[in-house]
Design an enzyme around this catalytic site. Sequence first.
Site, PDB file in Angstrom:
ATOM      1  N   CYS A   2     -42.624  31.270 -70.724  1.00  0.00           N
ATOM      2  CA  CYS A   2     -43.844  31.694 -71.399  1.00  0.00           C
ATOM      3  C   CYS A   2     -44.311  30.556 -72.299  1.00  0.00           C
ATOM      4  O   CYS A   2     -43.520  29.746 -72.760  1.00  0.00           O
ATOM      5  CB  CYS A   2     -43.695  32.940 -72.272  1.00  0.00           C
ATOM      6  SG  CYS A   2     -43.033  34.362 -71.405  1.00  0.00           S
ATOM      7  N   ARG A  27     -45.539  26.963 -67.770  1.00  0.00           N
ATOM      8  CA  ARG A  27     -44.392  27.719 -68.278  1.00  0.00           C
ATOM      9  C   ARG A  27     -44.358  29.153 -67.754  1.00  0.00           C
ATOM     10  O   ARG A  27     -43.382  29.878 -67.971  1.00  0.00           O
ATOM     11  CB  ARG A  27     -44.419  27.765 -69.809  1.00  0.00           C
ATOM     12  CG  ARG A  27     -44.406  26.414 -70.454  1.00  0.00           C
ATOM     13  CD  ARG A  27     -44.406  26.546 -71.947  1.00  0.00           C
ATOM     14  NE  ARG A  27     -43.150  27.105 -72.414  1.00  0.00           N
ATOM     15  CZ  ARG A  27     -42.070  26.403 -72.668  1.00  0.00           C
ATOM     16  NH1 ARG A  27     -42.091  25.100 -72.519  1.00  0.00           N
ATOM     17  NH2 ARG A  27     -40.971  26.985 -73.080  1.00  0.00           N
ATOM     18  N   TRP A  75     -44.320  34.488 -68.330  1.00  0.00           N
ATOM     19  CA  TRP A  75     -43.417  34.523 -67.174  1.00  0.00           C
ATOM     20  C   TRP A  75     -42.558  35.754 -67.395  1.00  0.00           C
ATOM     21  O   TRP A  75     -41.747  35.810 -68.319  1.00  0.00           O
ATOM     22  CB  TRP A  75     -42.566  33.255 -67.130  1.00  0.00           C
ATOM     23  CG  TRP A  75     -41.752  33.120 -65.886  1.00  0.00           C
ATOM     24  CD1 TRP A  75     -42.164  32.658 -64.669  1.00  0.00           C
ATOM     25  CD2 TRP A  75     -40.356  33.420 -65.734  1.00  0.00           C
ATOM     26  NE1 TRP A  75     -41.115  32.661 -63.776  1.00  0.00           N
ATOM     27  CE2 TRP A  75     -39.997  33.124 -64.396  1.00  0.00           C
ATOM     28  CE3 TRP A  75     -39.370  33.917 -66.588  1.00  0.00           C
ATOM     29  CZ2 TRP A  75     -38.710  33.298 -63.899  1.00  0.00           C
ATOM     30  CZ3 TRP A  75     -38.081  34.095 -66.092  1.00  0.00           C
ATOM     31  CH2 TRP A  75     -37.766  33.788 -64.764  1.00  0.00           C
ATOM     32  N   ASN A  99     -41.876  34.146 -76.670  1.00  0.00           N
ATOM     33  CA  ASN A  99     -41.265  33.472 -75.522  1.00  0.00           C
ATOM     34  C   ASN A  99     -39.761  33.667 -75.664  1.00  0.00           C
ATOM     35  O   ASN A  99     -39.195  33.259 -76.674  1.00  0.00           O
ATOM     36  CB  ASN A  99     -41.643  31.980 -75.591  1.00  0.00           C
ATOM     37  CG  ASN A  99     -40.800  31.121 -74.672  1.00  0.00           C
ATOM     38  OD1 ASN A  99     -40.266  31.607 -73.681  1.00  0.00           O
ATOM     39  ND2 ASN A  99     -40.686  29.846 -74.996  1.00  0.00           N
ATOM     40  N   GLY A 100     -39.126  34.316 -74.669  1.00  0.00           N
ATOM     41  CA  GLY A 100     -37.676  34.508 -74.739  1.00  0.00           C
ATOM     42  C   GLY A 100     -37.294  35.930 -74.401  1.00  0.00           C
ATOM     43  O   GLY A 100     -38.053  36.649 -73.754  1.00  0.00           O
ATOM     44  N   GLU A 485     -32.895  17.384 -52.547  1.00  0.00           N
ATOM     45  CA  GLU A 485     -34.135  17.349 -53.319  1.00  0.00           C
ATOM     46  C   GLU A 485     -35.351  17.553 -52.399  1.00  0.00           C
ATOM     47  O   GLU A 485     -36.294  18.277 -52.748  1.00  0.00           O
ATOM     48  CB  GLU A 485     -34.223  16.011 -54.074  1.00  0.00           C
ATOM     49  CG  GLU A 485     -35.469  15.779 -54.887  1.00  0.00           C
ATOM     50  CD  GLU A 485     -35.720  16.796 -56.013  1.00  0.00           C
ATOM     51  OE1 GLU A 485     -34.850  17.631 -56.272  1.00  0.00           O
ATOM     52  OE2 GLU A 485     -36.812  16.754 -56.597  1.00  0.00           O
ATOM     53  N   LYS A 489     -37.933  20.629 -52.871  1.00  0.00           N
ATOM     54  CA  LYS A 489     -39.385  20.429 -53.049  1.00  0.00           C
ATOM     55  C   LYS A 489     -40.147  21.271 -52.039  1.00  0.00           C
ATOM     56  O   LYS A 489     -41.135  21.918 -52.369  1.00  0.00           O
ATOM     57  CB  LYS A 489     -39.793  18.959 -52.862  1.00  0.00           C
ATOM     58  CG  LYS A 489     -39.381  17.982 -53.917  1.00  0.00           C
ATOM     59  CD  LYS A 489     -40.215  18.016 -55.160  1.00  0.00           C
ATOM     60  CE  LYS A 489     -39.659  18.991 -56.150  1.00  0.00           C
ATOM     61  NZ  LYS A 489     -38.634  18.574 -57.046  1.00  0.00           N
ATOM     62  N   GLU A 492     -39.986  25.011 -52.876  1.00  0.00           N
ATOM     63  CA  GLU A 492     -40.702  25.345 -54.116  1.00  0.00           C
ATOM     64  C   GLU A 492     -42.201  25.487 -53.895  1.00  0.00           C
ATOM     65  O   GLU A 492     -42.822  26.390 -54.427  1.00  0.00           O
ATOM     66  CB  GLU A 492     -40.495  24.242 -55.172  1.00  0.00           C
ATOM     67  CG  GLU A 492     -39.169  24.287 -55.866  1.00  0.00           C
ATOM     68  CD  GLU A 492     -39.047  23.178 -56.910  1.00  0.00           C
ATOM     69  OE1 GLU A 492     -38.626  23.464 -58.030  1.00  0.00           O
ATOM     70  OE2 GLU A 492     -39.365  22.014 -56.601  1.00  0.00           O
ATOM     71  N   HIS A 508     -20.512  21.314 -38.728  1.00  0.00           N
ATOM     72  CA  HIS A 508     -19.700  22.462 -39.155  1.00  0.00           C
ATOM     73  C   HIS A 508     -20.537  23.700 -39.441  1.00  0.00           C
ATOM     74  O   HIS A 508     -20.135  24.545 -40.235  1.00  0.00           O
ATOM     75  CB  HIS A 508     -18.882  22.076 -40.390  1.00  0.00           C
ATOM     76  CG  HIS A 508     -17.940  20.959 -40.142  1.00  0.00           C
ATOM     77  ND1 HIS A 508     -16.847  21.064 -39.314  1.00  0.00           N
ATOM     78  CD2 HIS A 508     -17.958  19.661 -40.560  1.00  0.00           C
ATOM     79  CE1 HIS A 508     -16.216  19.906 -39.250  1.00  0.00           C
ATOM     80  NE2 HIS A 508     -16.876  19.038 -39.997  1.00  0.00           N
ATOM     81  N   LYS A 607     -41.743  25.989 -65.023  1.00  0.00           N
ATOM     82  CA  LYS A 607     -41.256  24.627 -65.174  1.00  0.00           C
ATOM     83  C   LYS A 607     -40.054  24.546 -66.105  1.00  0.00           C
ATOM     84  O   LYS A 607     -39.140  23.778 -65.882  1.00  0.00           O
ATOM     85  CB  LYS A 607     -42.384  23.753 -65.720  1.00  0.00           C
ATOM     86  CG  LYS A 607     -41.981  22.331 -65.846  1.00  0.00           C
ATOM     87  CD  LYS A 607     -43.069  21.395 -65.457  1.00  0.00           C
ATOM     88  CE  LYS A 607     -42.550  19.997 -65.262  1.00  0.00           C
ATOM     89  NZ  LYS A 607     -41.891  19.809 -63.969  1.00  0.00           N
TER      90      LYS A 607
HETATM   91  C1  G6P Z   1     -36.914  24.664 -63.233  1.00  0.00           C
HETATM   92  C2  G6P Z   1     -37.977  23.747 -62.671  1.00  0.00           C
HETATM   93  C3  G6P Z   1     -37.312  22.593 -61.916  1.00  0.00           C
HETATM   94  C4  G6P Z   1     -36.346  21.851 -62.828  1.00  0.00           C
HETATM   95  C5  G6P Z   1     -35.326  22.813 -63.434  1.00  0.00           C
HETATM   96  C6  G6P Z   1     -34.534  22.131 -64.543  1.00  0.00           C
HETATM   97  O1  G6P Z   1     -36.268  25.314 -62.198  1.00  0.00           O
HETATM   98  O2  G6P Z   1     -38.846  24.467 -61.821  1.00  0.00           O
HETATM   99  O3  G6P Z   1     -38.316  21.699 -61.465  1.00  0.00           O
HETATM  100  O4  G6P Z   1     -35.693  20.867 -62.092  1.00  0.00           O
HETATM  101  O5  G6P Z   1     -35.969  23.929 -64.030  1.00  0.00           O
HETATM  102  O6  G6P Z   1     -35.404  21.820 -65.597  1.00  0.00           O
HETATM  103  P1  G6P Z   1     -35.122  20.744 -66.685  1.00  0.00           P
HETATM  104  O7  G6P Z   1     -36.290  20.803 -67.612  1.00  0.00           O
HETATM  105  O8  G6P Z   1     -33.826  21.111 -67.348  1.00  0.00           O
HETATM  106  O9  G6P Z   1     -35.010  19.417 -66.001  1.00  0.00           O
END
Ligand code: G6P
Length: 612
Positions: A2, A27, A75, A99-100, A485, A489, A492, A508, A607
């Site tokens: 949030c 957020r 969120w 937020n929290g 990664e 991506k 996501e 395997h 994020k």
């Molecule tokens: C969320 C984001 C990711 C990020 C992860 C860790 O899942 O969507 O993109 O890699 O958090 O976030 P940080 O701020 O700790 O790198």
Amino acid sequence: MCGIVGYVGPELCADLVVDGLRRLEYRGYDSAGLAVVDAEGQLLTRRAEGKLTNLVKRLVEAPIDGRTGMGHTRWATHGAPTEDNAHPHRSGSIAVVHNGIIENHVELKAELSALGHAFQSETDTEVIAHLIDHHRTARGLALSEAVRQAVLRLHGAYSIVVIDATTPNVIVGARVASPLVLGLGQGANYLASDVAAILAHTRDMVFIEDGWMATLTPDGVDVRVVATNESPRWEKTTVTWSPAMAEKGGYKHFMLKEIHEQPRAIADTLRGRVSLERRTVDLPEIPLTREDLEQLRHFYIVGCGTAWHAGLVGRYLFEDLAGLSPHVEVASELRYRNAPMDERTLVLAISQSGETADTLAALREGKRKGARIISICNVIGASIPRECEGTLYTHAGPEIGVASTKAFTTQLAAVHLLALKFGQLLGRLDDAAMEAELTALMHVPTVIEEELSKPADYLEIARAWHEAASMLYLGRGNLYPLALEGALKLKEISYIHAEGYPAGEMKHGPIALIDERLPTVVLNPRDAHFQKVRSNLAEVKARSGPVLVVATEGDTDAADLADFTLTLPAVPEHVLPLVAAVPMQLIAYTMADFKGTDVDQPRNLAKSVTVE
Ligand code: G6P
């Protein structure tokens, strides 16, 4: 998660608050809301389900404005993402954004209901508004004291902002384990989850610590420790990020802009830390000595998502360059394990935001057991760096796209610097080795610049494969984390299921999945694993699997085995992950854009994950 923004000052602030929320939408974007105290001293609110644009429409239909105000982008944790559950939540003259998570909200709700308070939402947040209202009206406390008394009852993680119709020209904020920054303006003051929301108005920030609260008027701020009501020593930090850094700058999406910012971001991360002449890496911010490293018994790297992948690449670097073999752990797992940690342990947290709850908790677990704790982080003054002995900041600038790109590559550059620093301290690297490493690293920004300017078949790939139900990414050695990664991506932002796998492990299990409907991306440049991975590639082809090979420039053989080929510049092996990140990002980006998904704000994600 949030995002919250608050303002008190001489201007009508609805637009300013909404603009701040726009910069915080990364957020969370399940709902948005605004509250103001207007010129007549009335508390007015508008809320809307879904993205901020819905709130903006609502405000056009039914405008509100005032000189004290606050907003929220949500969120959802407790309660569905509906308008009723959208913040601000109100009780009497009080409105709260949060937020929290309030862990004891059930108990507090029962208590307040017994006192006659009626609840309108399913959220945990609403209890905060009622609790403050109770202290304000039933006990007659001043607003800041009513907030303090309420906060003393809350368990969990929260940052809150509160306004009160009966106390215009005042906003109050408090935090425990969720970010809150105070912006100091000229005749106006601000509160926000993150500096990006208020950068257009001030660069002078105070990072509110856990357990602190702040009462803001247009001309002053009063910071207190909630538990003691004493004024702590606080410092102003001047943030160097410019407001323009948080704009799209002509790109269709923030993600694309941020991919293209990587050469600059990596160069900024290396700048001032490398001396090619002296063949040294200088990291005064990391206070570890040769003796500290020599007596280490355990070394953990922790992170989540993309940051965890950066840690996985780090393992290869620490092993090769410093003879150290860290355990690279997903923070949400490490925090609950009984992993051996003591004063001869080093924990390195990697985090873009510096606020990820699991990473912070894993770090604290290390600290509790006596470990030394350091971090790699992008956001100055965030919670993680504040708890660490030393932090190596990545100078990526604000990353707005939810899918991490430039934060990842700058983390790779930072972890490389740290491995070189440790290797240097431990006497593992002679001058020639150091020179080769540093030259390769310093050359990366130019190489990525060229890589980004080359034409490539991304659109063709997206056209051919955008309907795939699933994709496989294979890599080996330090490109295995890049396979992870690449798959992350893609998941996501394009919502195509994808799995990253160590190429040698394919036989395997995943090989059973291969047929003409499962595209595979094979990271197969001319590195130490070239021949072995090429055999894996042939195994996929032999089973009619469509293949995209990421090969070294000029590798003409690759095209024979592949449906598509993307090329990587020929670079030394330790910097291969940095250049391989670019196609991983652009495959996902192009696929998602072709499908028309919401690239910068993919569904269900946020994020910065400040809840467990
Ligand atoms: C969320 C984001 C990711 C990020 C992860 C860790 O899942 O969507 O993109 O890699 O958090 O976030 P940080 O701020 O700790 O790198």
